[in-house]
Design a protein around this motif. Structure first.
Motif, PDB file in Angstrom:
ATOM      1  N   UNK A 218       0.842  -1.210   0.000  1.00 10.28           N
ATOM      2  CA  UNK A 218       0.000   0.000   0.000  1.00 10.28           C
ATOM      3  C   UNK A 218       0.874   1.255   0.000  1.00 10.28           C
ATOM      4  N   UNK A 219       1.944   1.259   0.820  1.00  8.67           N
ATOM      5  CA  UNK A 219       2.792   2.462   0.852  1.00  8.67           C
ATOM      6  C   UNK A 219       3.496   2.665  -0.492  1.00  8.67           C
ATOM      7  N   UNK A 220       3.848   1.567  -1.176  1.00  7.95           N
ATOM      8  CA  UNK A 220       4.496   1.684  -2.487  1.00  7.95           C
ATOM      9  C   UNK A 220       3.516   2.205  -3.534  1.00  7.95           C
ATOM     10  N   UNK A 221       2.286   1.695  -3.513  1.00  8.26           N
ATOM     11  CA  UNK A 221       1.283   2.206  -4.468  1.00  8.26           C
ATOM     12  C   UNK A 221       1.031   3.694  -4.227  1.00  8.26           C
ATOM     13  N   UNK A 222       0.981   4.102  -2.959  1.00 13.22           N
ATOM     14  CA  UNK A 222       0.756   5.521  -2.644  1.00 13.22           C
ATOM     15  C   UNK A 222       1.889   6.382  -3.206  1.00 13.22           C
ATOM     16  N   UNK A 223       3.139   5.916  -3.039  1.00 13.65           N
ATOM     17  CA  UNK A 223       4.276   6.680  -3.576  1.00 13.65           C
ATOM     18  C   UNK A 223       4.197   6.784  -5.092  1.00 13.65           C
ATOM     19  N   UNK A 224       3.855   5.675  -5.765  1.00 13.80           N
ATOM     20  CA  UNK A 224       3.761   5.693  -7.228  1.00 13.80           C
ATOM     21  C   UNK A 224       2.649   6.636  -7.675  1.00 13.80           C
ATOM     22  N   UNK A 225       1.493   6.570  -6.996  1.00 16.22           N
ATOM     23  CA  UNK A 225       0.362   7.439  -7.374  1.00 16.22           C
ATOM     24  C   UNK A 225       0.679   8.915  -7.120  1.00 16.22           C
ATOM     25  N   UNK A 226       1.473   9.179  -6.098  1.00 14.36           N
ATOM     26  CA  UNK A 226       1.830  10.576  -5.809  1.00 14.36           C
ATOM     27  C   UNK A 226       2.859  11.104  -6.807  1.00 14.36           C
ATOM     28  N   UNK A 227       3.899  10.310  -7.065  1.00 18.98           N
ATOM     29  CA  UNK A 227       5.010  10.781  -7.897  1.00 18.98           C
ATOM     30  C   UNK A 227       4.724  10.676  -9.394  1.00 18.98           C
ATOM     31  N   UNK A 228       3.948   9.680  -9.783  1.00 17.84           N
ATOM     32  CA  UNK A 228       3.786   9.377 -11.225  1.00 17.84           C
ATOM     33  C   UNK A 228       2.367   9.618 -11.722  1.00 17.84           C
ATOM     34  N   UNK A 229       1.554  10.402 -10.983  1.00 17.62           N
ATOM     35  CA  UNK A 229       0.116  10.441 -11.288  1.00 17.62           C
ATOM     36  C   UNK A 229      -0.189  10.872 -12.728  1.00 17.62           C
TER      37      UNK A 229
END
Length: 633
Positions: A218-229
């Motif tokens: 979940x924390x990795x998906x959150x980082x990807x969604x924040x940085x790569x949205x």
């Protein structure tokens, strides 16, 4: 073990305290290298820290010291030592990677000094080397640690690593966790190399379904969604579908569910308006249905938990769902822009539906503090992100906030009121409902003061911040005849004496906003003239030792404001207030008090000087002036 521990401590002490001197003696370089190799052995001592060895950790700071000492030499000498010690540091990488491994049934043999990247490549592509998940996990952990501490955006190693990650045969939870965290650590790199997202995103989405990988996935998906949205729209439908599935199956604990909603907020923010609306409806419809059902049922503890959970999910979604920023914040030649939304903001459309439902929920839960706090959180987050787009909901929200605060006064309702004052009070169309709400919460809070405010320092803190915001953004709120400015002033003086530092700071903040309004707001000028002396005495008591020294700057701000905006009154009050013997401290002589009052009255321009005067005076009051205890104060 004790003997080896003692020898290690001696070697490390020699190395840490004398490395510069020993490096200076070039003729003895081999002897010092022998000492360094001893310390290397201690770093890599057999066993797993801290289970069956506690020696290796003693050595870690030495490696920083040696590096710093080598880099402190002039260029020529530095080049010589780098040549000698570069192989040592390569060996250190090997040793640290070995020590970082999870335990295995057999100890590993000698490792070569090739780089971690080539090792990982060989390990995953060679059919000859026996596969060991511990080996792979330690290498990934090394990459993750480096990626989290230095900028790897221009590293030529990362593309190879991203390419190798899907080839890892994930055989257990520890390895899977590290794979997830490594992908998360590389999320900024992925934002600059979006073509590689498709290599790792399927792994993350697959891991979401495993409760044992909850935190890492979940924390990795959150980082990807924040940085790569801005590069995720092609994958959005899949991400939303998988996320919905795991949320409905309740695979994750509450905090991870909240993170997942934040991830989806980042993701949806970058979509086209109609796509946002479609995905939002799809995402929150099940929760709307659940809330409707819960709103009809008789209140009980399990229903309350469910309501608070759903409201928390919605609140976390609205925290990051922000379509007001239509520009990508990436640097570079292609500054991509999202289309400016036409028509009503889709978030507001959905929020209005949620609002109607919350009204139904509150009909049965208005007197429950947790539910009320969860409701306030939704709107505080959405007001912050929507700003002016929230305008259509201001009258309804003001009315609902008034009902909630009248039933159960809570800091969260005051904080939301402060947000509304900050954003909307200056607009004529919204002033009437905001004024009505402001007067209502002030009246309720003043009643609370009469009953005994000491049990509610959080409410007093938030109330003081609200008053300060009102004075800053819309002083007209203090013009209303129904506002008891005198009672507000006296309550704020009382709040200065609270033991809780945040409450005292907020109260000082209120006075530093109020005093400059003496001339322009008649009711403020009148109350300062009548009760200002009471304020000054409270400030002097605090400086005299009643308040923590860490708060002295806040009290100095009040003195400065009094001096700047009420000079003639202050010059009269301060002499009178300091007249009684023993006030504000028995340690002061009349001369010291007189000097302080004259210093304060002379300084009407330089606030920093006033703060220094107050610091000196409070040390005298406490008997600490000139002691070592306050040398750095």
């Amino acid at each position: 073990m004790e003997t080896s521990h003692g020898i290690c401590r001696i070697a490390v002490a020699l190395g840490e305290n004398h490395s510069r001197a020993l490096l200076d003696q070039v003729e003895h370089w081999q002897s010092f290298l022998a000492l360094v190799n001893m310390i290397m052995f201690c770093t890599g001592i057999p066993g797993h820290y801290p289970v069956n060895e506690t020696t290796s950790s003693l050595t870690l700071t030495f490696w920083y010291t040696l590096q710093d000492d080598i880099l402190s030499f002039e260029a020529e000498k530095q080049a010589v030592y780098q040549q000698v010690y570069r192989p040592v540091y390569f060996q250190l990488v090997d040793v640290l990677l070995h020590k970082a491994q999870f335990p295995s049934d057999e100890e590993y043999g000698f490792w070569s000094s090739a780089t971690s990247m080539s090792k990982l490549g060989r390990l995953l592509t060679s059919s000859e080397e026996p596969y060991s998940w511990q080996h792979t996990e330690a290498l990934l952990y090394g990459f993750q640690s480096i990626a989290e501490t230095i900028d790897v955006n221009y590293s030529d190693v990362v593309p190879g690593l991203i390419g190798l990650i899907p080839r890892i045969s994930i055989s257990n939870v520890q390895l899977a966790d590290t794979v997830m965290f490594t992908i998360g650590a590389l999320s900024e790199w992925l934002a600059d190399h979006p073509v590689m997202i498709n290599s790792v995103l399927p792994l993350v989405l697959h891991a979401l379904g495993n409760p044992e990988l909850s935190v890492s996935s979940v924390s990795t998906l959150k980082k990807i969604c924040r940085e790569c949205k801005y590069d995720l729209p092609p994958y959005a439908a899949n991400i939303v579908a998988v996320s919905q599935d795991v949320l409905m199956k309740q695979i994750h604990k509450t905090s991870q569910c909240m993170w997942l909603m934040q991830a989806l907020g980042f993701l949806l923010s970058a979509l086209q308006v109609e796509e946002i609306l479609k995905n939002l409806h799809s995402l929150i419809s099940p929760y709307i249905q659940q809330l409707e059902k819960l709103a009809e049922e008789i209140p009980n503890p399990s229903n309350k938990l469910a309501i608070v959970h759903i409201l928390g999910l919605l609140s976390n979604l609205f925290t990051t769902l922000d379509i007001s920023h239509h520009e990508d914040d990436h640097e570079g030649p292609e500054l991509r822009k999202l289309p400016v939304p036409q028509g009503p903001n889709p978030v507001v459309v959905v929020l209005q539906q949620v609002f109607q439902l919350i009204q139904k929920v509150l009909s049965k839960w208005l007197n429950d503090a947790q539910v009320v706090e969860a409701v306030c959180a939704i709107f505080e987050k959405s007001v912050k992100t929507l700003l002016d787009d929230f305008a259509p909901m201001v009258p309804q929200l003001c009315e609902m906030l008034g009902r909630m605060y009248s039933t159960i006064p809570q800091a969260s309702a005051l904080d939301l009121t402060r947000q509304l004052v900050h954003i909307f009070a200056h607009e004529p169309a919204h002033f009437p409902p905001i004024e009505a709400l402001f007067l209502l919460v002030t009246s309720v809070t003043l009643t609370l003061f009469q009953q005994g405010p000491r049990d509610h320092p959080d409410i007093v803190d938030s109330f003081m911040q609200l008053l300060a915001q009102a004075l800053k953004r819309k002083p007209d709120l203090f013009l209303c005849e129904r506002l008891d400015v005198k009672a507000v002033f006296q309550c704020a003086v009382l709040a200065l004496k609270f033991p809780e530092a945040p409450t005292v700071k907020a109260s000082c903040g209120f006075f530093t906003e109020l005093l400059p309004r003496c001339g322009e707001v008649e009711s403020v000028g009148k109350v300062v003239q009548e009760d200002g002396r009471m304020l000054l005495i409270a400030v002097l008591e605090a400086i005299g030792g009643q308040a923590s020294r860490s708060l002295m700057d806040c009290f100095a701000d009040i003195l400065f404001a009094l001096n700047k905006h009420c000079f003639s009154l202050l010059s009269m009050w301060i002499k009178e207030a300091l007249q009684p013997p023993g006030f504000p401290s028995a340690r002061l002589s009349p001369e010291q008090k007189d000097t302080f009052s004259q210093q304060i009255l002379r300084e009407r321009v330089n606030k920093r000087r006033v703060k220094e005067m107050v610091k000196e005076f409070t040390l005298l009051c406490r008997g600490l002036h000139g002691t070592d205890y306050t040398a750095d104060y």
